[in-house]
Every structure is written in structure tokens, then in C-alpha cells.
Design an enzyme around this catalytic site. Structure first.
Site, PDB file in Angstrom:
ATOM      1  N   THR A 155      53.882  25.227 -58.582  1.00  0.00           N
ATOM      2  CA  THR A 155      53.758  24.822 -57.181  1.00  0.00           C
ATOM      3  C   THR A 155      53.190  25.949 -56.319  1.00  0.00           C
ATOM      4  O   THR A 155      53.371  27.130 -56.630  1.00  0.00           O
ATOM      5  CB  THR A 155      55.148  24.431 -56.649  1.00  0.00           C
ATOM      6  OG1 THR A 155      55.075  24.241 -55.246  1.00  0.00           O
ATOM      7  CG2 THR A 155      56.204  25.504 -56.931  1.00  0.00           C
ATOM      8  N   ASP A 156      52.574  25.556 -55.209  1.00  0.00           N
ATOM      9  CA  ASP A 156      52.106  26.557 -54.239  1.00  0.00           C
ATOM     10  C   ASP A 156      53.275  27.201 -53.487  1.00  0.00           C
ATOM     11  O   ASP A 156      53.103  28.231 -52.829  1.00  0.00           O
ATOM     12  CB  ASP A 156      51.112  25.938 -53.247  1.00  0.00           C
ATOM     13  CG  ASP A 156      51.668  24.765 -52.450  1.00  0.00           C
ATOM     14  OD1 ASP A 156      52.858  24.410 -52.623  1.00  0.00           O
ATOM     15  OD2 ASP A 156      50.904  24.187 -51.637  1.00  0.00           O
ATOM     16  N   GLU A 157      54.476  26.601 -53.584  1.00  0.00           N
ATOM     17  CA  GLU A 157      55.614  27.130 -52.816  1.00  0.00           C
ATOM     18  C   GLU A 157      56.030  28.517 -53.290  1.00  0.00           C
ATOM     19  O   GLU A 157      56.746  29.219 -52.578  1.00  0.00           O
ATOM     20  CB  GLU A 157      56.808  26.170 -52.890  1.00  0.00           C
ATOM     21  CG  GLU A 157      56.508  24.840 -52.255  1.00  0.00           C
ATOM     22  CD  GLU A 157      57.741  24.053 -51.825  1.00  0.00           C
ATOM     23  OE1 GLU A 157      58.840  24.625 -51.774  1.00  0.00           O
ATOM     24  OE2 GLU A 157      57.587  22.866 -51.543  1.00  0.00           O
ATOM     25  N   TYR A 181      64.596  26.353 -54.773  1.00  0.00           N
ATOM     26  CA  TYR A 181      63.617  25.635 -55.610  1.00  0.00           C
ATOM     27  C   TYR A 181      62.429  26.534 -55.949  1.00  0.00           C
ATOM     28  O   TYR A 181      62.084  26.717 -57.120  1.00  0.00           O
ATOM     29  CB  TYR A 181      63.127  24.357 -54.899  1.00  0.00           C
ATOM     30  CG  TYR A 181      61.837  23.810 -55.491  1.00  0.00           C
ATOM     31  CD1 TYR A 181      61.816  23.257 -56.770  1.00  0.00           C
ATOM     32  CD2 TYR A 181      60.628  23.892 -54.788  1.00  0.00           C
ATOM     33  CE1 TYR A 181      60.627  22.776 -57.332  1.00  0.00           C
ATOM     34  CE2 TYR A 181      59.444  23.414 -55.337  1.00  0.00           C
ATOM     35  CZ  TYR A 181      59.446  22.862 -56.607  1.00  0.00           C
ATOM     36  OH  TYR A 181      58.271  22.400 -57.157  1.00  0.00           O
ATOM     37  N   LYS A 185      61.080  28.151 -59.525  1.00  0.00           N
ATOM     38  CA  LYS A 185      59.733  27.913 -60.078  1.00  0.00           C
ATOM     39  C   LYS A 185      59.015  29.251 -60.277  1.00  0.00           C
ATOM     40  O   LYS A 185      58.296  29.434 -61.266  1.00  0.00           O
ATOM     41  CB  LYS A 185      58.918  27.002 -59.149  1.00  0.00           C
ATOM     42  CG  LYS A 185      59.390  25.560 -59.087  1.00  0.00           C
ATOM     43  CD  LYS A 185      59.294  24.796 -60.411  1.00  0.00           C
ATOM     44  CE  LYS A 185      57.879  24.494 -60.832  1.00  0.00           C
ATOM     45  NZ  LYS A 185      57.855  23.575 -62.024  1.00  0.00           N
TER      46      LYS A 185
END
Ligand code: NAD
Ligand code: DAU
Length: 374
Positions: A155-157, A181, A185
């Protein structure tokens, strides 16, 4: 395997490399979730000769109905199981002679990670480690075949939050995850990177922006808003609604992963975005306008009357944006679906499939909903 509702995306960049392609034997983890199931449909359409093992624990987010129309196909096997179960993974790798893992399985929702981070560390970090370690031993035992791949979907998060004028996240942006989260990741991404660097394992990684489309569980912004509009319920916008996300139609995401699996060098990472930055409030307004047009008989009109500002998400990242130059220049991939077109397709899909989403509004879901929006 086919579904008429998911349009096919064919990247012209792929066509030349696929002519002499050998069939693959894949485990797709999380293949009963939102993106994973779209990917299983996509793969079946494009590579019907490949063997696909869907490995999914069927948590609240996993749903066999997402694979409707595919089960029973000779090349598809569904296995209910946990990615932390090493013995199960070893068995599947050996008995199915797997050469490719595409790893979607995760706890994926930021709000749930704030309520209960433990499951995120277990599945996202320990689960990814378990898969990596099993695949490493399998790959080594087979003599390190050249065609093996471990594709990690991220993810870009992991990059944190951007200011209004910052350029989008690129592959060299430092990691700065802000939620349990995204931290979990990020941990999994580092393990994947280390397995390539240390063991030479043929890993691939994509970090992508917010997906949307069919089979999206109604805890996430777009399906939640669609369904609440249809039910005439309040549309809960966090904070001032000015947070920005870059929206990627899920089928474009599938074609990006396909491109990376077939064209990338092992060890590479690519950022994948939709070129569709939108403020949350504007996005909800767009959904309201679309539903008003496509379902004109709903009792509350205009639907935007349902918009309600609620308390903000703790640590809410302000803006995400992707600089997808690398995947465009090196592999020739670009997204094909604008947010206007993708939202129209998505709203129409939710209108056509109350039989899919109504059973998901269970007591567990209502309890979760009450906690987040308390
Ligand atoms: P999802 O929550 O819809 O689906 C996750 C799936 O994984 C479910 O089917 C669930 O049953 C399964 N699962 C969970 N724990 C498991 C375990 N321990 N063992 C086996 N299966 C398990 O998630 P999604 O939105 O489809 O996201 C898929 C992947 O893509 C995730 O890795 C996520 O981090 C990543 N991602 C998602 C988005 C997005 O916008 N949704 C964007 C970027 C990256
Ligand atoms: O950026 C990629 C990420 O996108 C993925 O890694 C995650 O798995 C995926 O869940 C998604 O995370 P977000 O937190 O961005 O998605 P979500 O749909 O939860 O929220 C999108 C935006 O909308 C975010 O700014 C919070 C806001 N929001 C969300 C909900 C559920 C609201 O304003 N109201 C809501 O009810």
C-alpha cells in the site's frame, strides 16, 4: 473462468512478452477478499490455462460469493486456511508444484487497526513472514528455478501523509507509516525486501493507492457510502472531508500486477496509482449525484442531504498521491479508468447486486459500525 461484469484490460505492453508464455501454478492469498477476488476473476479471463489455488481464511472480509461463477472450474481450487499455518503452506507448495505466490491476504482496514491492532501484526507481519519462509525453502529445494515469483501486494500508506504541494510518493520515498495497519504493512514490505537482498529470492512488490470497484466490503468509504445512500442512512464524513486519496479502479490494479509479474526483474518494487486525486467530500458528492441519476426513485433526494460530518479518524493521514513514473517508463503500464467512469461502473454494480451486499450487513458488522461511528 469468466465473468461478464468485469471488463477486460489488456496492456499493449504485455502482448509481446506473452506469446511464448508457460502456464503458471499460483497460490493467490486473500483471493476471497476485495482485490484478491477481482484478481482471481482477472487471471482466469487472461490465463485460463493456469492453475490457481485460492488460500483464504474467510475472515469477516473474505466471502466465497466473491468467487461466484468460478468455483467448480477445473483449474481453480479453494482452500480455507490461514497464511500463518506453515504446515498447510508447505503442503500446498509441494502438492500443487507452485511457482508463483500473489499475496493479498491481510487485515486491511485502518479503522479496525485502531480498534484492535493485534490481528494486523499477526496476519500482516507474521503471516507474510510465514509465506516468505515457506516459499524460500520450496524455491531452494527445487533448485531456484528462474520463473518462480513471490509478488507482495502492498500500500501507499507505508509512506505516511503528504502536504498539499508535495510530489506523489515514489519508490524512494522514505517509509513513515502512521497507523497500526500501515506499520504492519511496512513491516511486511521490509521482510520481502530482505528476502530478495539476503537470499536472492525472486520477490516483486507493488505499493498502490486506494482501490474501488465490485466486491468491496462495505466498511470502506466508497461501498459504505453507496449502500448508505441506497438505505437512506447518514453518510459519515470524517473531520472536514478535505483529506485526499488517489482512486484506482480495481481492474487497473489487477492489470498492473499482471504487468509486473510478466515484465519486471525480480527484486523490483513499483508504485501504482490511478492519477485520480479527489477530496473525500467531493467524492461523496460525486457518488450522491450518480445515485440520484441511476436510482431516481429513492426517498431522500438529493442524496447529498444525507451527508453528516462525524469525528475524525485518530491520526488521519491528510493526503496520499502516487508518482507512477517508474511503472510507466519501465513497464509501459498506465491506468485506463477515470474516476468518473470507475465510480459509474461501481455504483451500477452495487445497484445491481443487493443480493451480494445485504447479507454483509450482519450483527457483527452493525456492532463494528456502532463502535467506529460512536
Ligand atoms: P480485504 O480485507 O478485502 O481482503 C483480505 C482477504 O484476506 C480476505 O478475504 C480475508 O479473509 C483474507 N485474510 C485475512 N487474514 C488472513 C489470514 N491470516 N490468512 C488467510 N487469509 C486471510 O482486503 P483488500 O482491500 O482486498 O486488500 C488486499 C491487499 O491489498 C492487502 O494486502 C492490502 O493491504 C492491499 N491494498 C489494499 C488497498 C485497498 O484500497 N483496498 C490498497 C493498497 C493495498
Ligand atoms: O491507500 C491505500 C489504502 O486505502 C489501503 O492500503 C487500505 O487497505 C484501504 O483500506 C484504504 O485505506 P483508507 O483508510 O484510505 O480507506 P477508507 O476507505 O477507509 O477511507 C478513505 C478515506 O475516507 C479516508 O480519508 C477516511 C475517509 N472515510 C472513511 C470512512 C470509512 C470517511 O470520511 N468516512 C468513512 O465512513
Amino acid at each position: 473462468m469468466s465473468t461478464p461484469e468485469i471488463q477486460s484490460v489488456t496492456s499493449s505492453a504485455l502482448s509481446s512478452t506473452l506469446l511464448d508464455r508457460h502456464p503458471r501454478r499460483l497460490i493467490i492469498t486473500g483471493g476471497a477478499g476485495f482485490i484478491g477476488s477481482n484478481f482471481v476473476h482477472y487471471w482466469g479471463q487472461h490465463y485460463p490455462g493456469d492453475r490457481v489455488i485460492v488460500l483464504d481464511a474467510l475472515t469477516y472480509a473474505g466471502n466465497r460469493a466473491n468467487l461466484a461463477g468460478l468455483e467448480g472450474h477445473a483449474n481453480l481450487r479453494f482452500v480455507q486456511g490461514d497464511i500463518c499455518d506453515r504446515a498447510l503452506i508447505d503442503t500446498l507448495l509441494a502438492e500443487e508444484a507452485i511457482d508463483t505466490i500473489v499475496h493479498f491476504a491481510a487485515e486491511s482496514h485502518v479503522d479496525r487497526s485502531i480498534l484492535g491492532p493485534g490481528a494486523f501484526v499477526q496476519t500482516n507481519v507474521v503471516g507474510t513472514f510465514t509465506l516468505l519462509e515457506a516459499f524460500r525453502q520450496h524455491w531452494q529445494a527445487q533448485g531456484k528455478p528462474e520463473q518462480y515469483r513471490f509478488h507482495h501486494v502492498s500500500t501507499d500508506e507505508v509512506y505516511g501523509s503528504l502536504n498539499p504541494d508535495d510530489p506523489g510518493f515514489s519508490e524512494i520515498t522514505p517509509y513513515a507509516p502512521n497507523s497500526p495497519y500501515s506499520a504492519s504493512k511496512a513491516g511486511s514490505d521490509h521482510l520481502v525486501r530482505a528476502y530478495h537482498h539476503t537470499y536472492g529470492m525472486p520477490t516483486l512488490m507493488t505499493n498502490c493507492s486506494n482501490n474501488y470497484g465490485p466486491y468491496h466490503f462495505p466498511e470502506k468509504l466508497i461501498p459504505l457510502m453507496c449502500i448508505n445512500i441506497l438505505l437512506g442512512k447518514p453518510l459519515p464524513v470524517y473531520g472536514d472531508g478535505q483529506n485526499i486519496r488517489d482512486w484506482l479502479y480495481v481492474e487497473d490494479h489487477c492489470s498492473a500486477i499482471d504487468t509486473v509479474i510478466h515484465r519486471s526483474q525480480p527484486g523490483e518494487t513499483y508504485n501504482v496509482g490511478g492519477n485520480n486525486e479527489v477530496k473525500n467530500l467531493d467524492l461523496v458528492q460525486m457518488l450522491c449525484t450518480l445515485v440520484d441519476e441511476l436510482a431516481p426513485d429513492l426517498p431522500v433526494r438529493p442524496s447529498s442531504n444525507l451527508i453528516t460530518f462525524v469525528k475524525d479518524r485518530p491520526g488521519h493521514d491528510r493526503r496520499y498521491a502516487i508518482d507512477a513514473t517508474k511503472i510507466k517508463t519501465e513497464l509501459g503500464w498506465t491506468p485506463s479508468v477515470t474516476v468518473e467512469e470507475g465510480l459509474r461502473r461501481t455504483v451500477q454494480w452495487y445497484l445491481n447486486h443487493p443480493d451480494w451486499w445485504q447479507p454483509l450487513l450482519s450483527e457483527e458488522y452493525q456492532a463494528y459500525y456502532r463502535k467506529v461511528y460512536a
